[in-house]
Design a protein around this motif. Structure first.
Motif, PDB file in Angstrom:
ATOM      1  N   TYR A   1       0.845  -1.192   0.000  1.00  0.00           N
ATOM      2  CA  TYR A   1       0.000   0.000   0.000  1.00  0.00           C
ATOM      3  C   TYR A   1       0.887   1.251   0.000  1.00  0.00           C
ATOM      4  N   PRO A   2       0.363   2.359  -0.539  1.00  0.00           N
ATOM      5  CA  PRO A   2       1.212   3.539  -0.718  1.00  0.00           C
ATOM      6  C   PRO A   2       1.664   4.258   0.553  1.00  0.00           C
ATOM      7  N   LYS A   3       0.749   4.512   1.520  1.00  0.00           N
ATOM      8  CA  LYS A   3       1.140   5.382   2.627  1.00  0.00           C
ATOM      9  C   LYS A   3       0.243   5.213   3.845  1.00  0.00           C
ATOM     10  N   ASP A   4       0.879   5.149   5.022  1.00  0.00           N
ATOM     11  CA  ASP A   4       0.140   5.105   6.284  1.00  0.00           C
ATOM     12  C   ASP A   4      -0.750   6.350   6.419  1.00  0.00           C
ATOM     13  N   MET A   5      -1.871   6.167   7.087  1.00  0.00           N
ATOM     14  CA  MET A   5      -2.779   7.251   7.499  1.00  0.00           C
ATOM     15  C   MET A   5      -3.521   7.943   6.352  1.00  0.00           C
ATOM     16  N   THR A   6      -3.407   7.468   5.126  1.00  0.00           N
ATOM     17  CA  THR A   6      -4.178   8.063   4.035  1.00  0.00           C
ATOM     18  C   THR A   6      -5.528   7.346   3.946  1.00  0.00           C
ATOM     19  N   PRO A   7      -6.539   7.973   3.375  1.00  0.00           N
ATOM     20  CA  PRO A   7      -7.890   7.385   3.428  1.00  0.00           C
ATOM     21  C   PRO A   7      -8.003   5.965   2.871  1.00  0.00           C
ATOM     22  N   GLY A   8      -7.533   5.741   1.651  1.00  0.00           N
ATOM     23  CA  GLY A   8      -7.645   4.409   1.057  1.00  0.00           C
ATOM     24  C   GLY A   8      -6.845   3.368   1.814  1.00  0.00           C
ATOM     25  N   CYS A   9      -5.650   3.741   2.239  1.00  0.00           N
ATOM     26  CA  CYS A   9      -4.789   2.793   2.955  1.00  0.00           C
ATOM     27  C   CYS A   9      -5.344   2.473   4.338  1.00  0.00           C
ATOM     28  N   THR A  10      -5.959   3.468   4.967  1.00  0.00           N
ATOM     29  CA  THR A  10      -6.578   3.240   6.270  1.00  0.00           C
ATOM     30  C   THR A  10      -7.782   2.312   6.129  1.00  0.00           C
ATOM     31  N   THR A  11      -8.596   2.541   5.112  1.00  0.00           N
ATOM     32  CA  THR A  11      -9.756   1.669   4.881  1.00  0.00           C
ATOM     33  C   THR A  11      -9.299   0.238   4.643  1.00  0.00           C
ATOM     34  N   GLU A  12      -8.281   0.062   3.801  1.00  0.00           N
ATOM     35  CA  GLU A  12      -7.783  -1.281   3.500  1.00  0.00           C
ATOM     36  C   GLU A  12      -7.242  -1.960   4.761  1.00  0.00           C
ATOM     37  N   ALA A  13      -6.422  -1.237   5.535  1.00  0.00           N
ATOM     38  CA  ALA A  13      -5.850  -1.805   6.758  1.00  0.00           C
ATOM     39  C   ALA A  13      -6.945  -2.180   7.755  1.00  0.00           C
ATOM     40  N   CYS A  14      -7.950  -1.323   7.897  1.00  0.00           N
ATOM     41  CA  CYS A  14      -9.044  -1.609   8.837  1.00  0.00           C
ATOM     42  C   CYS A  14      -9.900  -2.781   8.358  1.00  0.00           C
ATOM     43  N   ASP A  15     -10.043  -2.941   7.047  1.00  0.00           N
ATOM     44  CA  ASP A  15     -10.750  -4.121   6.527  1.00  0.00           C
ATOM     45  C   ASP A  15      -9.960  -5.389   6.866  1.00  0.00           C
ATOM     46  N   PHE A  16      -8.639  -5.379   6.670  1.00  0.00           N
ATOM     47  CA  PHE A  16      -7.834  -6.537   7.050  1.00  0.00           C
ATOM     48  C   PHE A  16      -7.925  -6.776   8.560  1.00  0.00           C
ATOM     49  N   ARG A  17      -7.964  -5.706   9.346  1.00  0.00           N
ATOM     50  CA  ARG A  17      -8.129  -5.834  10.797  1.00  0.00           C
ATOM     51  C   ARG A  17      -9.444  -6.523  11.137  1.00  0.00           C
ATOM     52  N   ASP A  18     -10.528  -6.056  10.516  1.00  0.00           N
ATOM     53  CA  ASP A  18     -11.852  -6.578  10.837  1.00  0.00           C
ATOM     54  C   ASP A  18     -12.012  -8.048  10.454  1.00  0.00           C
ATOM     55  N   TYR A  19     -11.317  -8.474   9.415  1.00  0.00           N
ATOM     56  CA  TYR A  19     -11.405  -9.860   8.955  1.00  0.00           C
ATOM     57  C   TYR A  19     -10.242 -10.718   9.466  1.00  0.00           C
ATOM     58  N   HIS A  20      -9.384 -10.134  10.289  1.00  0.00           N
ATOM     59  CA  HIS A  20      -8.187 -10.839  10.753  1.00  0.00           C
ATOM     60  C   HIS A  20      -8.492 -12.187  11.417  1.00  0.00           C
ATOM     61  N   PRO A  21      -9.500 -12.282  12.284  1.00  0.00           N
ATOM     62  CA  PRO A  21      -9.796 -13.592  12.904  1.00  0.00           C
ATOM     63  C   PRO A  21     -10.133 -14.674  11.875  1.00  0.00           C
ATOM     64  N   MET A  22     -10.795 -14.291  10.803  1.00  0.00           N
ATOM     65  CA  MET A  22     -11.151 -15.269   9.769  1.00  0.00           C
ATOM     66  C   MET A  22      -9.915 -15.727   8.995  1.00  0.00           C
TER      67      MET A  22
END
Length: 156
Positions: free
Chosen positions: A36-57
């Motif tokens: 991903y291009p850069k920490d704390m940017t909107p798209g990268c934050t959304t992607e990271a949070c999606d991976f966070r939310d699905y991490h248990p799976m």
């Protein structure tokens, strides 16, 4: 860009919490390697949070998630703390790993050209081979698509 069926290029990078991570230490597990291009940017934050939310799976499917960007370890530490990310972020400031995977590319924005990360995801199987590549990722629905691929294609 690296293609399906090829051996995943090995690497060792600095990670958050003063860790050093090598891809080889995950042999025997599936790995989702996302650039991903850069920490704390909107798209990268959304992607990271999606991976966070699905991490248990992903964990249930014996799959490790690793994120890579050119940001510093210090930046990654802040990003992880702010968004409570349960996976490792790796610093690739010299973009050596991004180049090895073919995701360090010429980009254009507002008429300006520059080199940067093309948001991409690689699934690496338990033997260390590329099982699937998503170039030019669009964030919405991407993490679910990756999870579905692992469920359908890499579970025996």
């Amino acid at each position: 860009m690296i293609e399906t069926g090829q051996a995943a290029p090995l690497f060792t990078l600095q990670a958050n919490n003063e860790q050093t991570i090598s891809l080889s230490q995950y042999r025997g597990k599936n790995v989702v390697l996302y650039f991903y291009p850069k920490d704390m940017t909107p798209g990268c934050t959304t992607e990271a949070c999606d991976f966070r939310d699905y991490h248990p799976m992903f964990a249930e499917l014996d799959t490790v998630v690793l994120g890579i960007s050119p940001d510093s370890v210090k930046s990654h530490d802040k990003f992880i703390a702010k968004h409570e990310l349960p996976f490792v972020l790796l610093a690739d400031p010299e973009h050596e790993v991004a180049e090895a995977y073919g995701v360090w590319v010429l980009k254009k924005m507002y008429g300006r050209e520059y080199m940067g990360i093309e948001r991409s995801t690689f699934v690496i199987d338990k033997e260390g081979n590329i099982a699937k590549v998503w170039p030019k990722v669009k964030v919405k629905g991407h993490v679910q698509e990756v999870l579905q691929f692992i469920k359908e294609e890499l579970q025996s």
